[in-house]
Design an enzyme around this catalytic site. Structure first.
Site, PDB file in Angstrom:
ATOM      1  N   GLY A  49      -1.369  15.426  -3.575  1.00 17.67           N
ATOM      2  CA  GLY A  49      -2.705  15.074  -3.082  1.00 17.67           C
ATOM      3  C   GLY A  49      -3.686  15.250  -4.217  1.00 17.67           C
ATOM      4  O   GLY A  49      -4.295  16.306  -4.385  1.00 17.67           O
ATOM      5  N   THR A  50      -3.827  14.206  -5.028  1.00 15.59           N
ATOM      6  CA  THR A  50      -4.533  14.369  -6.308  1.00 15.59           C
ATOM      7  C   THR A  50      -6.037  14.563  -6.141  1.00 15.59           C
ATOM      8  O   THR A  50      -6.686  15.059  -7.061  1.00 15.59           O
ATOM      9  CB  THR A  50      -4.255  13.171  -7.232  1.00 15.59           C
ATOM     10  OG1 THR A  50      -4.522  11.956  -6.523  1.00 15.59           O
ATOM     11  CG2 THR A  50      -2.814  13.185  -7.703  1.00 15.59           C
ATOM     12  N   ARG A 106      -2.882   9.898   7.913  1.00 17.52           N
ATOM     13  CA  ARG A 106      -3.695  11.090   8.178  1.00 17.52           C
ATOM     14  C   ARG A 106      -3.940  11.221   9.674  1.00 17.52           C
ATOM     15  O   ARG A 106      -4.688  10.437  10.257  1.00 17.52           O
ATOM     16  CB  ARG A 106      -5.020  10.980   7.420  1.00 17.52           C
ATOM     17  CG  ARG A 106      -4.857  11.078   5.917  1.00 17.52           C
ATOM     18  CD  ARG A 106      -6.014  10.465   5.166  1.00 17.52           C
ATOM     19  NE  ARG A 106      -5.975   9.009   5.272  1.00 17.52           N
ATOM     20  CZ  ARG A 106      -6.416   8.171   4.333  1.00 17.52           C
ATOM     21  NH1 ARG A 106      -6.905   8.643   3.219  1.00 17.52           N
ATOM     22  NH2 ARG A 106      -6.364   6.866   4.507  1.00 17.52           N
ATOM     23  N   MET A 122     -24.260  -6.370 -29.565  1.00 19.89           N
ATOM     24  CA  MET A 122     -24.807  -5.915 -30.843  1.00 19.89           C
ATOM     25  C   MET A 122     -25.570  -7.072 -31.485  1.00 19.89           C
ATOM     26  O   MET A 122     -25.738  -8.122 -30.896  1.00 19.89           O
ATOM     27  CB  MET A 122     -23.694  -5.369 -31.719  1.00 19.89           C
ATOM     28  CG  MET A 122     -23.149  -4.054 -31.189  1.00 19.89           C
ATOM     29  SD  MET A 122     -21.742  -3.467 -32.106  1.00 19.89           S
ATOM     30  CE  MET A 122     -20.529  -4.712 -31.768  1.00 19.89           C
ATOM     31  N   ARG A 173     -23.695 -11.061 -38.819  1.00 19.17           N
ATOM     32  CA  ARG A 173     -23.256 -10.878 -37.430  1.00 19.17           C
ATOM     33  C   ARG A 173     -22.393  -9.626 -37.312  1.00 19.17           C
ATOM     34  O   ARG A 173     -21.626  -9.301 -38.208  1.00 19.17           O
ATOM     35  CB  ARG A 173     -22.429 -12.077 -36.946  1.00 19.17           C
ATOM     36  CG  ARG A 173     -23.149 -13.400 -36.924  1.00 19.17           C
ATOM     37  CD  ARG A 173     -22.161 -14.516 -36.610  1.00 19.17           C
ATOM     38  NE  ARG A 173     -22.750 -15.832 -36.656  1.00 19.17           N
ATOM     39  CZ  ARG A 173     -23.098 -16.546 -35.587  1.00 19.17           C
ATOM     40  NH1 ARG A 173     -22.904 -16.049 -34.378  1.00 19.17           N
ATOM     41  NH2 ARG A 173     -23.623 -17.741 -35.700  1.00 19.17           N
ATOM     42  N   ARG A 186       1.138  13.012   7.751  1.00 19.98           N
ATOM     43  CA  ARG A 186       0.621  14.333   7.378  1.00 19.98           C
ATOM     44  C   ARG A 186       0.074  15.009   8.632  1.00 19.98           C
ATOM     45  O   ARG A 186      -0.748  14.443   9.351  1.00 19.98           O
ATOM     46  CB  ARG A 186      -0.488  14.212   6.336  1.00 19.98           C
ATOM     47  CG  ARG A 186      -1.017  15.558   5.868  1.00 19.98           C
ATOM     48  CD  ARG A 186      -2.103  15.409   4.827  1.00 19.98           C
ATOM     49  NE  ARG A 186      -3.348  14.899   5.394  1.00 19.98           N
ATOM     50  CZ  ARG A 186      -4.431  14.592   4.670  1.00 19.98           C
ATOM     51  NH1 ARG A 186      -4.386  14.695   3.360  1.00 19.98           N
ATOM     52  NH2 ARG A 186      -5.521  14.143   5.251  1.00 19.98           N
ATOM     53  N   ARG A 246     -12.057 -16.024 -30.374  1.00 22.88           N
ATOM     54  CA  ARG A 246     -11.615 -14.758 -29.786  1.00 22.88           C
ATOM     55  C   ARG A 246     -10.950 -15.075 -28.461  1.00 22.88           C
ATOM     56  O   ARG A 246     -11.154 -16.161 -27.899  1.00 22.88           O
ATOM     57  CB  ARG A 246     -12.789 -13.799 -29.573  1.00 22.88           C
ATOM     58  CG  ARG A 246     -13.871 -14.336 -28.646  1.00 22.88           C
ATOM     59  CD  ARG A 246     -15.090 -13.442 -28.635  1.00 22.88           C
ATOM     60  NE  ARG A 246     -16.191 -14.050 -27.898  1.00 22.88           N
ATOM     61  CZ  ARG A 246     -17.454 -13.671 -27.976  1.00 22.88           C
ATOM     62  NH1 ARG A 246     -17.787 -12.678 -28.777  1.00 22.88           N
ATOM     63  NH2 ARG A 246     -18.394 -14.259 -27.271  1.00 22.88           N
ATOM     64  N   CYS A 275      -0.467  10.477  -3.359  1.00 20.95           N
ATOM     65  CA  CYS A 275      -1.107   9.758  -2.257  1.00 20.95           C
ATOM     66  C   CYS A 275      -2.617   9.907  -2.292  1.00 20.95           C
ATOM     67  O   CYS A 275      -3.290   9.543  -1.334  1.00 20.95           O
ATOM     68  CB  CYS A 275      -0.554  10.241  -0.914  1.00 20.95           C
ATOM     69  SG  CYS A 275      -0.833  11.997  -0.605  1.00 20.95           S
ATOM     70  N   TYR A 285       7.015   6.961  -6.555  1.00 20.35           N
ATOM     71  CA  TYR A 285       6.132   5.986  -5.903  1.00 20.35           C
ATOM     72  C   TYR A 285       4.681   6.425  -6.045  1.00 20.35           C
ATOM     73  O   TYR A 285       4.377   7.577  -6.379  1.00 20.35           O
ATOM     74  CB  TYR A 285       6.480   5.841  -4.414  1.00 20.35           C
ATOM     75  CG  TYR A 285       6.156   7.063  -3.580  1.00 20.35           C
ATOM     76  CD1 TYR A 285       4.912   7.200  -2.967  1.00 20.35           C
ATOM     77  CD2 TYR A 285       7.086   8.091  -3.409  1.00 20.35           C
ATOM     78  CE1 TYR A 285       4.602   8.322  -2.206  1.00 20.35           C
ATOM     79  CE2 TYR A 285       6.782   9.214  -2.660  1.00 20.35           C
ATOM     80  CZ  TYR A 285       5.532   9.329  -2.059  1.00 20.35           C
ATOM     81  OH  TYR A 285       5.232  10.436  -1.315  1.00 20.35           O
ATOM     82  N   HIS A 318     -25.335 -15.538 -21.869  1.00 22.67           N
ATOM     83  CA  HIS A 318     -25.032 -14.108 -21.744  1.00 22.67           C
ATOM     84  C   HIS A 318     -24.730 -13.724 -20.300  1.00 22.67           C
ATOM     85  O   HIS A 318     -23.754 -13.035 -20.004  1.00 22.67           O
ATOM     86  CB  HIS A 318     -26.219 -13.289 -22.270  1.00 22.67           C
ATOM     87  CG  HIS A 318     -26.090 -11.825 -22.002  1.00 22.67           C
ATOM     88  ND1 HIS A 318     -26.667 -11.227 -20.893  1.00 22.67           N
ATOM     89  CD2 HIS A 318     -25.421 -10.856 -22.652  1.00 22.67           C
ATOM     90  CE1 HIS A 318     -26.365  -9.941 -20.897  1.00 22.67           C
ATOM     91  NE2 HIS A 318     -25.627  -9.688 -21.950  1.00 22.67           N
ATOM     92  N   GLY A 324     -22.451 -10.190 -27.151  1.00 19.75           N
ATOM     93  CA  GLY A 324     -23.885 -10.063 -26.983  1.00 19.75           C
ATOM     94  C   GLY A 324     -24.428  -8.656 -27.039  1.00 19.75           C
ATOM     95  O   GLY A 324     -25.633  -8.456 -26.931  1.00 19.75           O
ATOM     96  N   GLU A 354      -1.238  20.190  -3.585  1.00 27.12           N
ATOM     97  CA  GLU A 354      -2.666  19.935  -3.798  1.00 27.12           C
ATOM     98  C   GLU A 354      -3.434  21.171  -4.261  1.00 27.12           C
ATOM     99  O   GLU A 354      -4.655  21.124  -4.366  1.00 27.12           O
ATOM    100  CB  GLU A 354      -3.300  19.347  -2.527  1.00 27.12           C
ATOM    101  CG  GLU A 354      -2.920  20.063  -1.255  1.00 27.12           C
ATOM    102  CD  GLU A 354      -3.249  19.265   0.007  1.00 27.12           C
ATOM    103  OE1 GLU A 354      -4.252  18.542   0.016  1.00 27.12           O
ATOM    104  OE2 GLU A 354      -2.487  19.386   0.983  1.00 27.12           O
ATOM    105  N   LYS A 372     -14.105 -10.213 -34.926  1.00 26.65           N
ATOM    106  CA  LYS A 372     -14.671 -11.438 -35.487  1.00 26.65           C
ATOM    107  C   LYS A 372     -14.215 -11.623 -36.935  1.00 26.65           C
ATOM    108  O   LYS A 372     -13.777 -12.714 -37.331  1.00 26.65           O
ATOM    109  CB  LYS A 372     -16.189 -11.391 -35.404  1.00 26.65           C
ATOM    110  CG  LYS A 372     -16.872 -12.704 -35.769  1.00 26.65           C
ATOM    111  CD  LYS A 372     -18.382 -12.616 -35.529  1.00 26.65           C
ATOM    112  CE  LYS A 372     -18.688 -12.423 -34.070  1.00 26.65           C
ATOM    113  NZ  LYS A 372     -20.146 -12.359 -33.797  1.00 26.65           N
ATOM    114  N   SER A 428       4.450  15.124  -2.258  1.00 29.60           N
ATOM    115  CA  SER A 428       3.422  14.093  -2.424  1.00 29.60           C
ATOM    116  C   SER A 428       2.194  14.789  -2.986  1.00 29.60           C
ATOM    117  O   SER A 428       1.647  15.698  -2.362  1.00 29.60           O
ATOM    118  CB  SER A 428       3.090  13.428  -1.082  1.00 29.60           C
ATOM    119  OG  SER A 428       2.095  12.444  -1.269  1.00 29.60           O
ATOM    120  N   ASP A 437      -7.550  16.668  -3.879  1.00 29.77           N
ATOM    121  CA  ASP A 437      -7.719  18.121  -3.788  1.00 29.77           C
ATOM    122  C   ASP A 437      -7.153  18.836  -5.005  1.00 29.77           C
ATOM    123  O   ASP A 437      -7.697  19.859  -5.449  1.00 29.77           O
ATOM    124  CB  ASP A 437      -7.047  18.656  -2.511  1.00 29.77           C
ATOM    125  CG  ASP A 437      -7.980  18.596  -1.308  1.00 29.77           C
ATOM    126  OD1 ASP A 437      -9.145  18.207  -1.492  1.00 29.77           O
ATOM    127  OD2 ASP A 437      -7.538  18.926  -0.193  1.00 29.77           O
TER     128      ASP A 437
END
Length: 903
Positions: free
Chosen positions: A785-786, A573, A118, A107, A629, A351, A851, A871, A467, A116, A764, A37, A783, A788
């Site tokens: 396996g994020t 899967r 603060m 303000r 898989r 803004r 994946c 990928y 608001h 809104g 994994e 602001k 690949s 696990d």
């Protein structure tokens, strides 16, 4: 006598740190120092727009104040006094003067917009003497006492922590005494009486008198704004929008201009384009004879700004010129607060405007066509998380349903839910998985946690810039505001409309695109993607380097993913194919088999089903890779529950049930116990299962190769890839690869076709990442396996962590993000980077992707781009998000990555 030691030279004193900037001094100082602001007020002042003068206390002062436990940094109030003196000179009025008082607004203004969240205080500087002087000077006692009652009300609420409801009840009582609906209809005598009532409320609730010293008012107000950085609603908002907690807020002290001086005055909020649709038109609301908080707080329902075109054409033309100038300057859609004081226009804030996903896309597209921004900037203007909101459902237009009531279309999308009237209850029921609609006369910033949990918001007061509307649009929640037909009774938890009563728990449907409210559950339909959005996705595809694949287990999922632009399947899967009721008995016979012959008989039954599944998915993705898989989960998941079997066996024993049935259930119980594991997620699953029962993986491989052969004979370009899960040691992979290759050679001999496919692994567990160089000698692709990999790296069980303690970690900032939602770059990400580097050193053409669910998270996608992955793979409904996020990641890095192919 000299000692030979020189006297130390006097050190020059460091110049006092600068904490305060007048608006015309702040241009170029930046949002980080002045807050959004303050920076924009300085910039508007610099380019000559009509901004009431004032000054900004920096965010650094706020941070110093908070770090010191609520003590002002040295020199702050002295600098405030200097700037206040300058402001008095510019305005020609004195702060605290009983005859011609200077009134100011105080303000907040954080570096990142938090509408809104603060605190704000208006009309500061008035007291018992100044109100009389203001009345004499203006000849308008009603105006003077209206300013005074507003100050006591806002100051009492924000600074002295007096419950706002006490003031509202007194105000309502005054309206009833006079038989009027709105505050601006109260005469001067009633407002003067109200001032005394308000002072009495302050005395009762705060245990002190309302401060008469304007400088004490100012100091307390500055403290309150600093403190509001850490109020609960601000913390919730920052957590939702991932805003850091250490930014602090600026404080803007600005000469008051008054929208409450009569019918030729007023206040409003306008957007330079429609924030719901993106249409290039002035959009907003205007309240005559009111102050700014009346609009954003939803105290009165304002009139559309378009009406000024006929009622006050000169003012409307000025607003059009201001809108065009600010949009050209900032090259983005602006949200502008303004006040008209006796016919003269003043700008109080600008803004970048909050907008819906549909509006963000259209505005970005249109601004490219208008030459305001380039394509790369357009991609950065659309938050990938917003893309999911483009898939908002809407009310089925083919269903003839009479609306219960009509409000204002404040935030698009339709929602169905049970009525709740309390934000805390909405949060509690939302956590329990219940769909609720939060119904309030108007929402306040304190309701934000309820808005987050609700499916949508319905208010009886407030407009499209209130608001509720602004916050709901920012979150992508449907909202209907200003539905004045509703008579809401919060104490009885019910509302009446058209002679009907709706109580807590009753189901309603709201349509935020039209403003309609319906009784009961109305059918909703899926949206269609706009041409502008499709064009934006094409620009993202041209910019991105990362390929975008989908996780899909059925031909239907595969077709949907392809429609959304997926370039293949990164995770199919196979265990999901075994869960059908017609297949489960064969799976169970396979698991419970005592001999290899019994197991192979059951597997032969499953093989035909698997082959049919694979043919359907490969055909749906013809010409694109499909990564299949092999079976991953523990075998007990396919069997009856140990606890349920125990109960059944015990019941049969006690009741003397059928002996044959009892013996069969006892035998099953014995086998289930034998398969039972203390920690099955780290037990006999994935490649470990394939090694101990190689015939299972051989059956799946045979089904894949035969499906491929059959499709290729029909001219279908089937491109399967086989992924072996949960490998921790290169020998596990080598053992299974050898058997899969043997099956391939058998099918090639039987079909006369060459069926060479890529064989790779999921990374994994940490050991696989740490030994990726070895594993890459056997694997043709990785690949990650994020899901696990995150569990095993942190040592968290996801279900237990999210259910028991992870929310405490997030609330206490022990972790900045839920690591199962947004990838932990420092830990899990480091393992990924190490594995990619080592794997590609061993095999330069190694294909690498992820994946897990992180494949659809924009922040995680940006990490994958930086880490050099090929990928990401995500659920079909996240493909659109991933395409846009991958394009943005390439732009943010500093250049287009060419095409978007997966390779």
């Amino acid at each position: 006598m000299s000692t030979g030691t020189a006297e130390p030279a006097a050190q020059p004193q460091a110049a006092p740190r600068r904490w305060v900037y007048f608006f015309d001094e702040g241009a170029g100082a930046g949002r980080a120092l002045l807050g959004g602001k303050g920076a924009n007020l300085a910039e508007m002042t610099r380019i000559g727009l009509p901004v009431p003068p004032g000054f900004t206390i920096t965010t650094e002062a706020c941070k110093a104040y908070l770090a010191a436990g609520g003590a002002f940094p040295p020199g702050l109030m002295e600098q405030v006094e200097q700037q206040l003196a300058r402001l008095e000179g510019e305005i020609g009025r004195r702060f605290g003067d009983p005859e011609r008082p200077l009134l100011v607004s105080v303000r907040s203004g954080a570096p990142v917009s938090m509408p809104g969240m603060m605190d704000t205080i208006l009309n500061l500087g008035i007291n018992d003497q100044a109100v009389q002087g203001l009345a004499r000077e203006t000849g308008d006692p009603r105006f003077a006492f209206d300013c005074y009652r507003r100050l006591i009300q806002m100051f009492g609420d924000v600074v002295l922590r007096v419950p706002a409801a006490r003031f509202e009840h007194a105000l309502e009582a005054a309206r009833q005494r006079r038989g009027v609906r709105f505050d601006h209809e109260l005469p001067a005598q009633e407002l003067e009486r109200l001032v005394e009532t308000f002072k009495g409320i302050v005395r009762e609730e705060a245990g002190r008198d309302f401060p008469q010293d304007p400088r004490q008012q100012l100091e307390l107000a500055i403290r309150a704004v600093f403190d509001s950085w850490n109020n609960e609603r601000a913390k919730v908002y920052r957590r939702i929008h991932k805003i850091p907690d250490d930014l602090g807020t600026g404080v803007n002290v600005q000469a008051m201009v008054f929208g409450n001086t009569g019918p030729d005055s007023g206040t409003g909020v306008m957007f330079t384009r429609n924030p719901s649709t993106g249409a290039r038109e002035l959009y907003g609301e205007y309240l005559p004879n009111a102050q700014g908080e009346d609009v954003v707080a939803g105290i009165r329902t304002p009139e559309p700004i378009a009406r000024l075109k006929d009622e006050r054409p000169d003012l409307y033309r000025q607003l059009e010129q201001v809108a065009q100038r600010l949009e050209q300057h900032y090259r983005d859609m602006q949200d502008i607060e303004f006040t008209v004081d006796r016919g003269r226009l003043f700008l109080l804030q600008t803004r970048s405007g909050k907008r819906t996903a549909a509006a963000a896309v259209r505005i970005a597209y249109d601004m490219v066509q208008e030459g305001l921004i380039d394509r790369e900037t357009a991609l950065l203007r659309v938050d990938p998380d917003q893309v999911a909101r483009l898939l908002h459902k809407h009310v089925d237009p083919n269903v003839a349903v009479e609306p219960l009531a009509q409000g204002l279309p404040a935030s698009p999308g339709a929602a169905v839910g049970a009525i709740v009237f309390d934000a805390d209850e909405a949060e509690r029921l939302g956590r329990e998985g219940q769909a609720v609609i939060l119904v309030r006369p108007e929402t306040t910033p304190d309701d934000i946690h309820g808005i987050v949990a609700a499916q949508g918001v319905l208010t009886s007061r407030g407009g499209m810039t209130s608001h509720a509307a602004v916050v709901a649009r920012g979150m992508g929640k449907p909202a209907v505001c200003g539905c004045e037909a509703l008579r809401i009774d919060l104490e009885r938890e019910e509302f009446q409309v058209g002679g009907r009563v709706f109580r807590k728990g009753d189901v309603i449907t709201i349509d935020g695109a039209t403003g309609r409210v319906f009784a009961g559950q109305v059918p909703l339909v899926e949206p269609e993607l706009s041409p502008e959005f499709r064009q934006l996705l094409e620009w993202a595809d041209q910019a991105r380097r990362l390929g975008v694949l989908a996780n899909a287990d059925t031909p239907e999922d595969a077709r949907r993913a392809r429609e959304f632009g997926a370039e293949g399947i990164g995770l199919c899967r196979t265990e999901h194919m075994f869960m059908g009721p017609e297949r489960l008995p064969a799976v169970q016979r396979m698991i419970l088999a005592e001999t290899r012959e019994e197991r192979e008989a059951a597997l032969a039954e499953l093989a035909a089903m698997q082959q049919s599944d694979f043919e359907g998915i490969l055909e749906a993705m013809a010409g694109l890779p499909v990564t299949i898989r092999l079976l991953d989960p523990p075998l007990h998941e396919f069997l009856p529950s140990l606890e349920e079997l125990l109960v059944e066996v015990t019941r049969l024993e006690l009741e003397g049930g059928d002996p044959a049935r009892l013996e069969e259930r006892r035998e099953l119980l014995r086998k289930v116990r034998a398969l039972h594991e203390a920690n099955p997620m780290l037990g006999h699953r994935g490649c470990r299962l394939g090694i101990t029962f190689p015939e299972v993986y051989e059956m799946q491989a045979r089904a894949i190769f035969w499906a491929t052969a059959n499709l290729r004979r029909r001219g279908v370009d089937a491109r399967p890839e086989i992924m072996i899960p949960l490998v921790a040691h290169v020998r596990e992979l080598a053992f299974l690869r050898e058997r899969i290759e043997a099956v391939r050679r058998e099918v090639e001999a039987e079909t006369g076709l060459e069926l060479k496919v890529r064989i790779g692994t999921m990374i994994e567990v940490p050991r696989a990442a740490l030994t990726a160089g070895e594993i890459a000698q056997v694997a043709e692709f990785f690949s990650f396996g994020t899901n696990d990999l995150t569990q095993t790296t942190f040592g968290f069980s996801r279900d237990d962590a999210e259910g028991k303690f992870l929310h405490h970690y997030l609330a206490e900032k022990i972790l900045p993000e839920n690591p199962f939602v947004s990838l932990d770059a420092a830990g899990v990400g480091r393992l990924i980077q190490l594995a990619v580097a080592d794997g590609r050193q061993a095999r330069p053409d190694l294909k690498v992707g992820i994946c897990g669910e992180h494949g659809g998270d924009p922040a995680s996608i940006a990490f994958c781009h930086r880490a050099g992955l090929d990928y990401v793979s995500c659920s079909p409904f996240r493909v659109l998000i991933a395409r846009l996020a991958a394009g943005r990641a390439a732009v943010e890095e500093g250049g287009s990555g060419g095409g978007g192919g997966e390779g």
